[in-house]
Design a protein around this motif. Sequence first.
Motif, PDB file in Angstrom:
ATOM      1  N   PRO A 125      69.004   7.234  23.192  1.00 13.40           N
ATOM      2  CA  PRO A 125      68.858   5.890  22.631  1.00 13.40           C
ATOM      3  C   PRO A 125      69.240   4.826  23.658  1.00 13.40           C
ATOM      4  O   PRO A 125      69.641   5.149  24.790  1.00 13.40           O
ATOM      5  CB  PRO A 125      69.849   5.910  21.470  1.00 13.40           C
ATOM      6  CG  PRO A 125      70.926   6.849  21.940  1.00 13.40           C
ATOM      7  CD  PRO A 125      70.238   7.898  22.771  1.00 13.40           C
ATOM      8  N   ALA A 126      69.104   3.579  23.275  1.00  9.43           N
ATOM      9  CA  ALA A 126      69.536   2.476  24.149  1.00  9.43           C
ATOM     10  C   ALA A 126      71.061   2.442  24.139  1.00  9.43           C
ATOM     11  O   ALA A 126      71.686   2.038  23.157  1.00  9.43           O
ATOM     12  CB  ALA A 126      68.956   1.163  23.659  1.00  9.43           C
ATOM     13  N   VAL A 127      71.674   2.900  25.214  1.00  8.60           N
ATOM     14  CA  VAL A 127      73.136   2.996  25.296  1.00  8.60           C
ATOM     15  C   VAL A 127      73.608   2.392  26.610  1.00  8.60           C
ATOM     16  O   VAL A 127      72.846   2.258  27.577  1.00  8.60           O
ATOM     17  CB  VAL A 127      73.610   4.470  25.218  1.00  8.60           C
ATOM     18  CG1 VAL A 127      73.320   5.058  23.854  1.00  8.60           C
ATOM     19  CG2 VAL A 127      72.987   5.304  26.308  1.00  8.60           C
ATOM     20  N   SER A 128      74.891   2.034  26.607  1.00  4.51           N
ATOM     21  CA  SER A 128      75.552   1.622  27.836  1.00  4.51           C
ATOM     22  C   SER A 128      76.480   2.753  28.245  1.00  4.51           C
ATOM     23  O   SER A 128      77.344   3.174  27.470  1.00  4.51           O
ATOM     24  CB  SER A 128      76.337   0.330  27.619  1.00  4.51           C
ATOM     25  OG  SER A 128      77.070  -0.010  28.774  1.00  4.51           O
ATOM     26  N   SER A 129      76.283   3.300  29.433  1.00  2.00           N
ATOM     27  CA  SER A 129      77.061   4.447  29.895  1.00  2.00           C
ATOM     28  C   SER A 129      77.969   4.010  31.034  1.00  2.00           C
ATOM     29  O   SER A 129      77.503   3.601  32.096  1.00  2.00           O
ATOM     30  CB  SER A 129      76.113   5.558  30.362  1.00  2.00           C
ATOM     31  OG  SER A 129      76.833   6.645  30.872  1.00  2.00           O
ATOM     32  N   MET A 130      79.284   4.100  30.810  1.00  6.63           N
ATOM     33  CA  MET A 130      80.289   3.712  31.816  1.00  6.63           C
ATOM     34  C   MET A 130      80.061   2.260  32.262  1.00  6.63           C
ATOM     35  O   MET A 130      80.207   1.926  33.436  1.00  6.63           O
ATOM     36  CB  MET A 130      80.222   4.654  33.022  1.00  6.63           C
ATOM     37  CG  MET A 130      80.278   6.138  32.670  1.00  6.63           C
ATOM     38  SD  MET A 130      81.858   6.697  31.999  1.00  6.63           S
ATOM     39  CE  MET A 130      82.831   6.768  33.511  1.00  6.63           C
ATOM     40  N   GLY A 131      79.670   1.404  31.297  1.00  6.30           N
ATOM     41  CA  GLY A 131      79.449   0.002  31.616  1.00  6.30           C
ATOM     42  C   GLY A 131      78.127  -0.298  32.287  1.00  6.30           C
ATOM     43  O   GLY A 131      77.863  -1.441  32.665  1.00  6.30           O
ATOM     44  N   ILE A 132      77.264   0.698  32.414  1.00  3.89           N
ATOM     45  CA  ILE A 132      75.977   0.526  33.094  1.00  3.89           C
ATOM     46  C   ILE A 132      74.855   0.878  32.114  1.00  3.89           C
ATOM     47  O   ILE A 132      74.954   1.857  31.358  1.00  3.89           O
ATOM     48  CB  ILE A 132      75.891   1.427  34.346  1.00  3.89           C
ATOM     49  CG1 ILE A 132      77.013   1.077  35.332  1.00  3.89           C
ATOM     50  CG2 ILE A 132      74.525   1.309  35.025  1.00  3.89           C
ATOM     51  CD1 ILE A 132      77.109   2.040  36.497  1.00  3.89           C
ATOM     52  N   ILE A 173      73.534  14.410  29.250  1.00  9.79           N
ATOM     53  CA  ILE A 173      72.995  13.842  30.490  1.00  9.79           C
ATOM     54  C   ILE A 173      73.557  12.454  30.768  1.00  9.79           C
ATOM     55  O   ILE A 173      72.933  11.651  31.470  1.00  9.79           O
ATOM     56  CB  ILE A 173      71.448  13.803  30.459  1.00  9.79           C
ATOM     57  CG1 ILE A 173      70.925  13.064  29.241  1.00  9.79           C
ATOM     58  CG2 ILE A 173      70.881  15.208  30.494  1.00  9.79           C
ATOM     59  CD1 ILE A 173      69.404  12.949  29.206  1.00  9.79           C
ATOM     60  N   SER A 174      74.759  12.177  30.237  1.00 12.66           N
ATOM     61  CA  SER A 174      75.394  10.875  30.463  1.00 12.66           C
ATOM     62  C   SER A 174      76.582  11.017  31.390  1.00 12.66           C
ATOM     63  O   SER A 174      77.214  12.086  31.462  1.00 12.66           O
ATOM     64  CB  SER A 174      75.845  10.255  29.140  1.00 12.66           C
ATOM     65  OG  SER A 174      74.741   9.983  28.310  1.00 12.66           O
ATOM     66  N   GLN A 175      76.923   9.939  32.076  1.00 12.19           N
ATOM     67  CA  GLN A 175      78.068   9.921  32.977  1.00 12.19           C
ATOM     68  C   GLN A 175      79.342  10.299  32.222  1.00 12.19           C
ATOM     69  O   GLN A 175      79.533   9.925  31.066  1.00 12.19           O
ATOM     70  CB  GLN A 175      78.227   8.529  33.592  1.00 12.19           C
ATOM     71  CG  GLN A 175      77.132   8.140  34.560  1.00 12.19           C
ATOM     72  CD  GLN A 175      77.150   8.992  35.820  1.00 12.19           C
ATOM     73  OE1 GLN A 175      78.204   9.444  36.263  1.00 12.19           O
ATOM     74  NE2 GLN A 175      75.967   9.229  36.387  1.00 12.19           N
ATOM     75  N   GLY A 176      80.221  11.036  32.906  1.00 12.56           N
ATOM     76  CA  GLY A 176      81.472  11.474  32.308  1.00 12.56           C
ATOM     77  C   GLY A 176      81.446  12.927  31.866  1.00 12.56           C
ATOM     78  O   GLY A 176      82.490  13.522  31.643  1.00 12.56           O
ATOM     79  N   THR A 177      80.255  13.492  31.743  1.00  6.13           N
ATOM     80  CA  THR A 177      80.120  14.902  31.396  1.00  6.13           C
ATOM     81  C   THR A 177      79.960  15.727  32.670  1.00  6.13           C
ATOM     82  O   THR A 177      79.154  15.364  33.531  1.00  6.13           O
ATOM     83  CB  THR A 177      78.894  15.126  30.487  1.00  6.13           C
ATOM     84  OG1 THR A 177      79.041  14.333  29.311  1.00  6.13           O
ATOM     85  CG2 THR A 177      78.758  16.589  30.099  1.00  6.13           C
TER      86      THR A 177
END
Length: 587
Positions: free
Chosen positions: A245-252, A155-159
Amino acid sequence: MSYVAFADRDHEQEHHDPETFFTKYIWSQDHKVIAIQYGLTAIFVGLIALGLSVMMRLQLGFPNEFNFINPEDYYQFITMHGMIMVVYLLTALFLGGFGNYLIPLMCGSRDMVFPYLNMLSYWTYLVSVIILVASFFVDGGATGAGWTLYPPQAISQGTPGIDVGIILMLVSLAVFIVAFTMGGLNYVTTVLQARCKGMTLMRLPLSVWGIFIATILGLLAFPALLVSAIMMLFDKTLMTSFFMPAVSSMGIDPGYSGGSPILFQHLFWFFGHPEVYIVALPAFGIVSDLISTHARKNIFGYRMMVWAIIMIGGLSFVVWAHHMYVSGMNPYFGFFFATTTLIIAVPTAIKVYNWVLTLWEGNIHLRVPMLFSIGFIFTFIHGGLTGLFLGNVTIDLPLSDTYFVVAHFHMVMGVSPVLVVLGAIYHWWPKISGKMYNETLGKWHFWMTFLGAYAIYLPMHYLGFAGVPRRYFAMGNTDFLPDSAQDLNVAITISAIFVAASQLLFFINMIWSLKSGPKSDPNPWDATTLEWHTPDHPPKHGNWGHELPEVHRWAYDYSVPGYEDDFIPQNVGADKVPAGRDRDGEH
């Protein structure tokens, strides 16, 4: 006894025979019609998955040659192919298809205990399939997260397909599990409560035992997938943090915190490994019946086979994390799961030995069902042996995410059960349709499928040892890969197209059989089990006419010395058994 109560309702049920086209073929409560509905729907969606696999192989064998296959499409193909084949085809076909058709007939009952619920289970399954297929046509397409749907990638950007695609996948899985639960409760209750007089548990055919234990596994394991699908759906739509988890996805910063991706893996594989046996156990049972019937010999070690099925079912719940060795687990956990994985190989090996000993000195008739059964033994042994490699932590770590895993998984979970499905359809086709198929065409179908499957998956083991990674859209100029890797990819692709095309023979054969095939004998294989001894052929609604059968012996009385035929049906009275042989086949 439960069968007495069930038999007392005979005359009441006769007044509820279907009278219109819709109640007979569409909204049917007849287990046989529902089984065919399950089978046709599962085969249809399986053909979609087969087409996806061909397109994946075209890309791998001939990279950059097909403009209509881009990286996003490729990962969507991987995801949908895997999920359809494992859940929507094999699980639905073995339990919804063969389970529905065989359980009442083999147990000597008129129908499932809950016919209306049985009907609902099919239509709910159909809804799940429609939701799944709809994801191909929404904005962004189907999810491309891989069939294991691991977060945070899923469910993260890029997929591909992270908007509507993943939501439809998760909703479809939830609906499928509802359908399975309705059907599964029917299968278990019917086996326990609706057997005819004399049909003890230790006289049940092994097909029923395999489906029965697999259904129990599903009722215990599918809830893990259901809650994980719902939790990920909440992570996607409500921004909860069960798995994210607490992640940064595509810089966001998407706003997640505190979730555990490993928790999803545990939940998924707690379902995922029993799922292997939800498919395998019905295949084990069916192939046992096919081998015994077509070798004209009683199954070797019947009680041992039953207990092996039960042991495999129980142990399947304590081996799930061997799929997670690369997740960084504590070495002591790795030792535990590697040990239980080796232990579960013992009852599985017992079944293989018993199949071989059943064939030993048997009067083997190499008809189409027997060919597929023997083919299953070969592919299952080979797939199982490579599973011993991957069950060992130190060997699994370098081989994980290579084509060795693809080869192992497809041999044991793809080719083997599909061979049983095809053999079983050929075996019970005369009972289902009342017609015979073309034997020569069936044999061509077997040899093209069997040899073609080996041409696909044997080379993949070498690719895995060479370090070729799976799930790559294109390998490019990778220094550590030999030139032979791409040559093999071309050969594998050609073999895959050949196998896919050879399935046309099956459909041609079945369609010809329905239209022009000769009428079959009510018991063309001289089999002992009850479904071959119904008063009508094919069996009508209610299966048994005015009187339920009575069972006097086990299901494997073949080549009995001193008896006029080389088989004794289960419903033949004790007075006709040769002296010195009891009712359960033991001397």
